[in-house]
Design a protein around this motif. Structure first.
Motif, PDB file in Angstrom:
ATOM      1  N   ASP A 109       0.854  -1.179   0.000  1.00  0.00           N
ATOM      2  CA  ASP A 109       0.000   0.000   0.000  1.00  0.00           C
ATOM      3  C   ASP A 109       0.897   1.239   0.000  1.00  0.00           C
ATOM      4  O   ASP A 109       1.632   1.471   0.964  1.00  0.00           O
ATOM      5  CB  ASP A 109      -0.901  -0.027   1.238  1.00  0.00           C
ATOM      6  CG  ASP A 109      -1.814   1.177   1.349  1.00  0.00           C
ATOM      7  OD1 ASP A 109      -1.812   2.033   0.436  1.00  0.00           O
ATOM      8  OD2 ASP A 109      -2.546   1.266   2.347  1.00  0.00           O
ATOM      9  N   GLU A 125      -0.326   7.403   6.220  1.00  0.00           N
ATOM     10  CA  GLU A 125      -1.384   7.185   7.210  1.00  0.00           C
ATOM     11  C   GLU A 125      -0.800   6.885   8.587  1.00  0.00           C
ATOM     12  O   GLU A 125      -1.353   7.289   9.607  1.00  0.00           O
ATOM     13  CB  GLU A 125      -2.297   6.049   6.764  1.00  0.00           C
ATOM     14  CG  GLU A 125      -3.165   6.435   5.587  1.00  0.00           C
ATOM     15  CD  GLU A 125      -4.093   5.324   5.156  1.00  0.00           C
ATOM     16  OE1 GLU A 125      -3.975   4.189   5.687  1.00  0.00           O
ATOM     17  OE2 GLU A 125      -4.936   5.581   4.296  1.00  0.00           O
ATOM     18  N   GLN A 154     -16.118   0.148   6.314  1.00  0.00           N
ATOM     19  CA  GLN A 154     -16.284  -0.922   5.334  1.00  0.00           C
ATOM     20  C   GLN A 154     -15.071  -1.840   5.368  1.00  0.00           C
ATOM     21  O   GLN A 154     -13.939  -1.385   5.486  1.00  0.00           O
ATOM     22  CB  GLN A 154     -16.471  -0.343   3.939  1.00  0.00           C
ATOM     23  CG  GLN A 154     -17.753   0.419   3.779  1.00  0.00           C
ATOM     24  CD  GLN A 154     -17.934   0.896   2.349  1.00  0.00           C
ATOM     25  OE1 GLN A 154     -17.017   0.862   1.542  1.00  0.00           O
ATOM     26  NE2 GLN A 154     -19.128   1.349   2.042  1.00  0.00           N
ATOM     27  N   ASP A 205      -9.485  -2.940   4.383  1.00  0.00           N
ATOM     28  CA  ASP A 205     -10.293  -1.805   3.945  1.00  0.00           C
ATOM     29  C   ASP A 205     -10.304  -1.814   2.420  1.00  0.00           C
ATOM     30  O   ASP A 205      -9.242  -1.867   1.788  1.00  0.00           O
ATOM     31  CB  ASP A 205      -9.648  -0.524   4.473  1.00  0.00           C
ATOM     32  CG  ASP A 205     -10.410   0.731   4.122  1.00  0.00           C
ATOM     33  OD1 ASP A 205     -11.308   0.682   3.251  1.00  0.00           O
ATOM     34  OD2 ASP A 205     -10.109   1.776   4.714  1.00  0.00           O
ATOM     35  N   ASN A 225     -10.667   0.477   0.384  1.00  0.00           N
ATOM     36  CA  ASN A 225      -9.972   1.646  -0.161  1.00  0.00           C
ATOM     37  C   ASN A 225      -8.499   1.368  -0.434  1.00  0.00           C
ATOM     38  O   ASN A 225      -7.884   2.028  -1.266  1.00  0.00           O
ATOM     39  CB  ASN A 225     -10.124   2.846   0.775  1.00  0.00           C
ATOM     40  CG  ASN A 225     -11.543   3.364   0.776  1.00  0.00           C
ATOM     41  OD1 ASN A 225     -12.166   3.484  -0.273  1.00  0.00           O
ATOM     42  ND2 ASN A 225     -12.073   3.633   1.949  1.00  0.00           N
ATOM     43  N   ILE A 249      -8.595   0.186  -3.887  1.00  0.00           N
ATOM     44  CA  ILE A 249      -9.042   1.246  -4.792  1.00  0.00           C
ATOM     45  C   ILE A 249      -7.910   2.221  -5.093  1.00  0.00           C
ATOM     46  O   ILE A 249      -7.711   2.628  -6.232  1.00  0.00           O
ATOM     47  CB  ILE A 249     -10.256   1.989  -4.199  1.00  0.00           C
ATOM     48  CG1 ILE A 249     -11.479   1.061  -4.208  1.00  0.00           C
ATOM     49  CG2 ILE A 249     -10.552   3.279  -4.947  1.00  0.00           C
ATOM     50  CD1 ILE A 249     -12.659   1.577  -3.415  1.00  0.00           C
ATOM     51  N   ARG A 250      -7.129   2.582  -4.101  1.00  0.00           N
ATOM     52  CA  ARG A 250      -6.098   3.606  -4.299  1.00  0.00           C
ATOM     53  C   ARG A 250      -4.737   3.042  -4.696  1.00  0.00           C
ATOM     54  O   ARG A 250      -3.774   3.795  -4.831  1.00  0.00           O
ATOM     55  CB  ARG A 250      -5.979   4.457  -3.048  1.00  0.00           C
ATOM     56  CG  ARG A 250      -5.466   3.705  -1.868  1.00  0.00           C
ATOM     57  CD  ARG A 250      -5.521   4.527  -0.619  1.00  0.00           C
ATOM     58  NE  ARG A 250      -4.964   3.731   0.463  1.00  0.00           N
ATOM     59  CZ  ARG A 250      -5.328   3.827   1.700  1.00  0.00           C
ATOM     60  NH1 ARG A 250      -6.246   4.695   2.052  1.00  0.00           N
ATOM     61  NH2 ARG A 250      -4.768   3.075   2.624  1.00  0.00           N
ATOM     62  N   TRP A 266      -4.491  -3.829  -6.804  1.00  0.00           N
ATOM     63  CA  TRP A 266      -5.777  -4.324  -7.305  1.00  0.00           C
ATOM     64  C   TRP A 266      -5.563  -5.277  -8.483  1.00  0.00           C
ATOM     65  O   TRP A 266      -6.193  -6.327  -8.560  1.00  0.00           O
ATOM     66  CB  TRP A 266      -6.692  -3.170  -7.717  1.00  0.00           C
ATOM     67  CG  TRP A 266      -7.844  -3.642  -8.551  1.00  0.00           C
ATOM     68  CD1 TRP A 266      -8.045  -3.414  -9.874  1.00  0.00           C
ATOM     69  CD2 TRP A 266      -8.928  -4.480  -8.132  1.00  0.00           C
ATOM     70  NE1 TRP A 266      -9.191  -4.048 -10.294  1.00  0.00           N
ATOM     71  CE2 TRP A 266      -9.743  -4.713  -9.243  1.00  0.00           C
ATOM     72  CE3 TRP A 266      -9.271  -5.067  -6.903  1.00  0.00           C
ATOM     73  CZ2 TRP A 266     -10.897  -5.485  -9.182  1.00  0.00           C
ATOM     74  CZ3 TRP A 266     -10.421  -5.839  -6.833  1.00  0.00           C
ATOM     75  CH2 TRP A 266     -11.219  -6.041  -7.968  1.00  0.00           C
ATOM     76  N   ARG A 286     -16.841  -0.623  -8.592  1.00  0.00           N
ATOM     77  CA  ARG A 286     -16.532   0.557  -7.778  1.00  0.00           C
ATOM     78  C   ARG A 286     -15.150   1.102  -8.141  1.00  0.00           C
ATOM     79  O   ARG A 286     -14.965   2.312  -8.281  1.00  0.00           O
ATOM     80  CB  ARG A 286     -16.585   0.193  -6.290  1.00  0.00           C
ATOM     81  CG  ARG A 286     -16.281   1.339  -5.381  1.00  0.00           C
ATOM     82  CD  ARG A 286     -16.394   0.939  -3.930  1.00  0.00           C
ATOM     83  NE  ARG A 286     -15.890   1.990  -3.074  1.00  0.00           N
ATOM     84  CZ  ARG A 286     -15.633   1.838  -1.794  1.00  0.00           C
ATOM     85  NH1 ARG A 286     -15.853   0.690  -1.202  1.00  0.00           N
ATOM     86  NH2 ARG A 286     -15.160   2.832  -1.083  1.00  0.00           N
ATOM     87  N   ILE A 287     -14.189   0.207  -8.315  1.00  0.00           N
ATOM     88  CA  ILE A 287     -12.839   0.641  -8.687  1.00  0.00           C
ATOM     89  C   ILE A 287     -12.848   1.276 -10.075  1.00  0.00           C
ATOM     90  O   ILE A 287     -12.192   2.298 -10.302  1.00  0.00           O
ATOM     91  CB  ILE A 287     -11.853  -0.539  -8.586  1.00  0.00           C
ATOM     92  CG1 ILE A 287     -11.628  -0.876  -7.113  1.00  0.00           C
ATOM     93  CG2 ILE A 287     -10.538  -0.226  -9.288  1.00  0.00           C
ATOM     94  CD1 ILE A 287     -10.833  -2.120  -6.851  1.00  0.00           C
ATOM     95  N   GLU A 339     -14.241   4.791  -9.661  1.00  0.00           N
ATOM     96  CA  GLU A 339     -13.258   5.685  -9.036  1.00  0.00           C
ATOM     97  C   GLU A 339     -12.144   6.039 -10.017  1.00  0.00           C
ATOM     98  O   GLU A 339     -11.693   7.180 -10.061  1.00  0.00           O
ATOM     99  CB  GLU A 339     -12.668   5.032  -7.779  1.00  0.00           C
ATOM    100  CG  GLU A 339     -13.655   4.845  -6.645  1.00  0.00           C
ATOM    101  CD  GLU A 339     -14.174   6.155  -6.080  1.00  0.00           C
ATOM    102  OE1 GLU A 339     -13.430   7.162  -6.085  1.00  0.00           O
ATOM    103  OE2 GLU A 339     -15.335   6.178  -5.644  1.00  0.00           O
ATOM    104  N   THR A 341     -11.232   9.779 -11.429  1.00  0.00           N
ATOM    105  CA  THR A 341      -9.884  10.321 -11.328  1.00  0.00           C
ATOM    106  C   THR A 341      -9.388  10.792 -12.692  1.00  0.00           C
ATOM    107  O   THR A 341      -8.804  11.872 -12.808  1.00  0.00           O
ATOM    108  CB  THR A 341      -8.923   9.251 -10.757  1.00  0.00           C
ATOM    109  OG1 THR A 341      -9.399   8.855  -9.477  1.00  0.00           O
ATOM    110  CG2 THR A 341      -7.516   9.782 -10.642  1.00  0.00           C
TER     111      THR A 341
END
Length: 194
Positions: free
Chosen positions: A24, A30, A113, A128, A130, A133-134, A139, A168-169, A172, A176
């Motif tokens: 990640d 984070e 989630q 998570d 996300n 997704i990010r 992914w 969803r991805i 997103e 972007t």
């Protein structure tokens, strides 16, 4: 807590497993944010006690412990993916699942989630969504391996959840692209949510 699995040799696609895999890319930031919140809380509590003249060793220890607890709660788990494996490492727990031998994928809704993954060896991991997704590279690796699970017939529950996550991805990613390019966003289809 999932069992630790050692995976050597070739991955799901017949390629050699990278020792580090894909991590990640936002985890470090984070973690720093969680530390900053804990330090800010400690500083504010310490300053109030000093200002009121009520600071002593006991209160200082309580504020230190409280700030440490806030850091432990806010610190994100480190998620990494390599061919055939998804691993998480948190402050207190670690877990690994074989992504090319998944049995179930379940998405929990609500304030926090989570995606719950289970494999044929009994491994269980929560992440998570996300994180996927990010991290497009993460992914892509995860998606390839889940397709292997579907082809092998091990995935008995969760194909719909995976499809919804992929949609969803895709949404997103499209947002972007439109945002970066400066183009106006296309109108939403009747069945989609913003």
């Amino acid at each position: 807590m999932g069992r630790r699995i050692t995976h050597t040799g070739t991955g799901a696609g017949g390629t050699e497993a990278a020792p580090d895999g894909v991590h990640d890319i936002h985890w470090s930031g984070e973690r720093i944010s969680a530390l900053a919140v804990a330090v800010l809380l400690f500083t504010a509590l310490f300053a109030v006690d000093v200002g009121l003249g009520s600071l002593d060793v006991t209160r200082g220890a309580v504020w230190t412990g409280l700030s440490g607890l806030v850091f432990v709660i806010l610190r994100p788990s480190r998620v990494s993916v390599r061919p055939g494996l998804l691993s998480t490492r948190g402050t207190l727990t670690t877990g690994t699942v074989r992504t090319d031998c998944l049995v179930s994928v379940w998405c929990s809704d609500g304030v926090s989630q989570r995606i719950i993954l289970r494999d044929t060896t009994g491994g269980r991991v929560e992440i998570d969504p996300n994180v996927l997704i990010r991290n497009p590279a993460m992914w892509h690796r995860f998606d390839d391996d889940t397709r292997t699970s579907i082809r092998r017939g091990t995935l008995r529950c969760g194909a719909t959840a995976l499809r919804q996550l992929a949609e969803r991805i895709d949404r997103e990613t499209a947002r972007t692209v439109f945002r970066v390019s400066g183009m106006p966003r296309p109108p939403l289809s009747p069945g989609s949510r913003s």
